[in-house]
Every structure is written in C-alpha cells, then in structure tokens.
Design a protein around this motif. Structure first.
Motif, PDB file in Angstrom:
ATOM      1  N   ASP A  84       0.818  -1.210   0.000  1.00 17.28           N
ATOM      2  CA  ASP A  84       0.000   0.000   0.000  1.00 17.28           C
ATOM      3  C   ASP A  84       0.853   1.262   0.000  1.00 17.28           C
ATOM      4  OD1 ASP A  84      -2.332  -1.465  -0.030  1.00 17.28           O
ATOM      5  OD2 ASP A  84      -2.593  -1.435   2.152  1.00 17.28           O
ATOM      6  N   LYS A 127       2.268   1.702  -3.496  1.00 22.65           N
ATOM      7  CA  LYS A 127       1.205   2.194  -4.381  1.00 22.65           C
ATOM      8  C   LYS A 127       0.976   3.688  -4.195  1.00 22.65           C
ATOM      9  CE  LYS A 127      -1.776  -1.802  -5.279  1.00 22.65           C
ATOM     10  NZ  LYS A 127      -3.142  -2.348  -5.123  1.00 22.65           N
ATOM     11  N   TRP A 128       1.078   4.140  -2.979  1.00 25.49           N
ATOM     12  CA  TRP A 128       0.795   5.548  -2.666  1.00 25.49           C
ATOM     13  C   TRP A 128       1.840   6.489  -3.265  1.00 25.49           C
ATOM     14  CZ3 TRP A 128       2.457   9.802   0.353  1.00 25.49           C
ATOM     15  CH2 TRP A 128       1.467  10.782   0.568  1.00 25.49           C
TER      16      TRP A 128
END
Length: 327
Positions: free
Chosen positions: A7, A10-11
C-alpha cells in the motif's frame, strides 16, 4: 532501514513511474553499467514451486540489491500469492541494507512496466486495440501498463482458459477503468488477438497460447510470462512472421525462455532473427519500429537491474514523502 509494504509503494509510485524506471534499467543494462548475474533457480523439493534469487549492483546509482521471488502455483489455495517476493537494497558506501520492499508488488510493477516500456517504444503509433492473455498474478499490472504505455488505446480484450477467473478479472478492470476504455471477456485466444495492435502474454503455459495466423501486420507481441525452458507461450508461427525480435536481455532469454530456446534449438529460427535488446533501442544503438506494418516481438524474463532501479526509485520517493516504517 526503511520497510515498505504494498500500500505504501502504491501511494508513492505509479505505473508511469515504473515504466520510466524500467527504461532507465534497460539503458543501464545495455551500456553494461550494471552487474546482473543470471538468476539462481532452486526447485522446491516439498512443493511444486521454484525459488529464484536475483542479485545485482549498479554503481551509477550507488546501490546493490537482491530480490528473492518464488513461483508456487498452489499458493492461492492457501490464501497466499502465487509469486511472493522480497527486495533488499544495499547502500554501496556502507554495505548496509537500507530498504526492504514488498517484492511481490515490485515484481508486478516492474514486470508490468516491461510491457509498458515495450508498448511506448515499439507499438504502432495510434494503436487502439489491445489483448491480454492470462489473468494470474501479473495480469493487472500488465493491463495497467498497456493503458499507461499507449494513450490511444480504446479497447482491451482478455482471455484465460478459466472462465470464472477471466470474468472476475474483467469485472475488476471494468470497475477500475470503465470511464476510459472498453473491456471484453473473450471466449478464445483467437478472438482476443484478432485485429489487435498490442498483444500481451502473461502465462506460464507449456504450450503456445496464441496462433500466429491471427497476428496482424503492425502488431506488437509482449511475452512476459514464460521464464523456464519448458514454457512456450509464444508460438513458432508468430516468431517466423515477426520482422523484429527484441529482448530485455538476450543472454537471459536464451538461458531461460522455452518459447525462444526450443525453436532455436530445432533450427526453426536462428539468431539472425534476433534484433537486439530493448536497451539498445533506448540508447539509440539500434532502430525500433520502422513501419506500421512491422510485426514486433518483445520477450522478457526479467533482470535484476529492473528490480534495483525500480526499488531505488521507490525508496527515494518514500523518503521524500516520509512514507514507510523505520526499523
């Protein structure tokens, strides 16, 4: 040491970022400015699977690294990814590991970006129709890469032998991209690649998953799935029809990819059919696409330089945005 999960990556890091990282990696590799040994492939004695160790070093960006990635087809039955991985980055000034990244996602990103790089460099300008064969762990990043690499794409057709998985994947991509492109669940490989400008193969099939008779003039075929001598996702007709064949690394492909190794050993194709590495196109050493009618094949098995360059770029973005867990 910084720890980065999926995550967090991805950010801070997009597919377009990953495509640019892969292009840099290919350029560095073709200039012979990286140390990228052939991967060590160890077959599990306890399960149907392979554990791969991919070390590398690039003094130009001051980092060494190691990716450990495994391919265990039965993992999804245990609620685990079929290609789990971990990437370690090592500062070449201290020898200290400075970052550990979710290698499963880094692999997805950089493998998708391989297709994205090929599409942006070798696909026919104005390509509108894409085809994706395979809906496994690499499929979503390949789908993302087609769109990121080709702004003119209007339709992508998807095929895999498992209808349930195929339809579920198409539903997921439709929810993700419904306002941008038309997405179709195809009933056969022939239907998926018919009149397609861009054909992406993301399978570990032991037999060819496309029929070269259906490949039209001007098509780009990106084969990123087969990585072992027994795997043959690209058919011989396609190779014979192609005007140019590019690799991420010729040495690696000729050591690992059955869909190139087997027809070469049979004398069906020869090294005269090979154009060169994609990094040589980026560096201006050889020409890429020269006409809209050329059929071009890009075969990738992955090189550690991709993982290291991509990992370093993610690490720098994470530091810039204060993302990750410091250990």
């Amino acid at each position: 040491m910084l720890l980065l999960n999926r995550d967090e990556i991805k950010w801070v890091f997009t597919m377009k970022d990953a495509i640019e990282a892969d292009k840099l990696a290919y350029s560095i590799f073709s200039k012979r400015k990286s140390i990228s040994p052939l991967r060590t492939n160890i077959e599990s004695q306890n399960e149907q699977g392979n554990i791969l160790f991919m070390p590398g070093y690039i003094d130009e960006i001051g980092v060494a690294g190691l990716k450990i990635v495994s391919v265990f087809p039965n993992n999804p039955q245990k609620g685990l990814p079929s290609t789990p991985g971990t990437v370690l980055l090592v500062d070449d000034k201290t020898g200290m590991v400075n970052c550990i990244l979710d290698g499963t996602y880094v692999t997805e990103l950089r493998t998708g970006a391989a297709t994205g790089a090929a599409v942006s460099l070798l696909a026919k300008k104005g390509s509108k129709t894409g085809s994706l064969i395979g809906t496994g762990g690499q499929a979503e990043s390949q789908f993302d890469a087609i769109i990121a690499g080709c702004e003119t794409i209007k339709e992508i057709r998807v095929f895999s032998r498992n209808k349930e998985k195929r339809d579920a994947f198409v539903k997921k991509m439709t929810e993700k991209y419904s306002d941008k492109i038309k997405i179709i669940s195809s009933f056969s490989s022939d239907e998926a690649i018919d009149d397609a400008d861009i054909i992406v193969l993301a399978t570990t099939s032991n037999t060819a998953v496309i029929n070269g008779d259906k490949v039209k003039k001007g098509a780009l075929i990106s084969g990123i799935g087969s990585y072992m001598p027994n795997m043959h996702e690209i058919d011989e007709k396609t190779l014979l029809k192609s005007d140019k064949i590019f690799f991420d690394s010729k040495e690696a492909v000729l050591s690992e990819a059955g869909c190139i190794m087997t027809p070469l050993s049979k004398g069906i194709i020869s090294e005269k059919n090979f154009t060169g590495d994609i990094g040589q196109v980026i560096n201006g050493e050889i020409k890429g696409r020269e006409s809209d009618d050329e059929i071009i094949v890009f075969k990738s098995v992955g090189i550690s330089t991709q993982d290291i360059v991509t990992g370093k770029a993610i690490y720098e973005k994470a530091l810039e945005k204060s993302v990750g867990f410091k250990w």
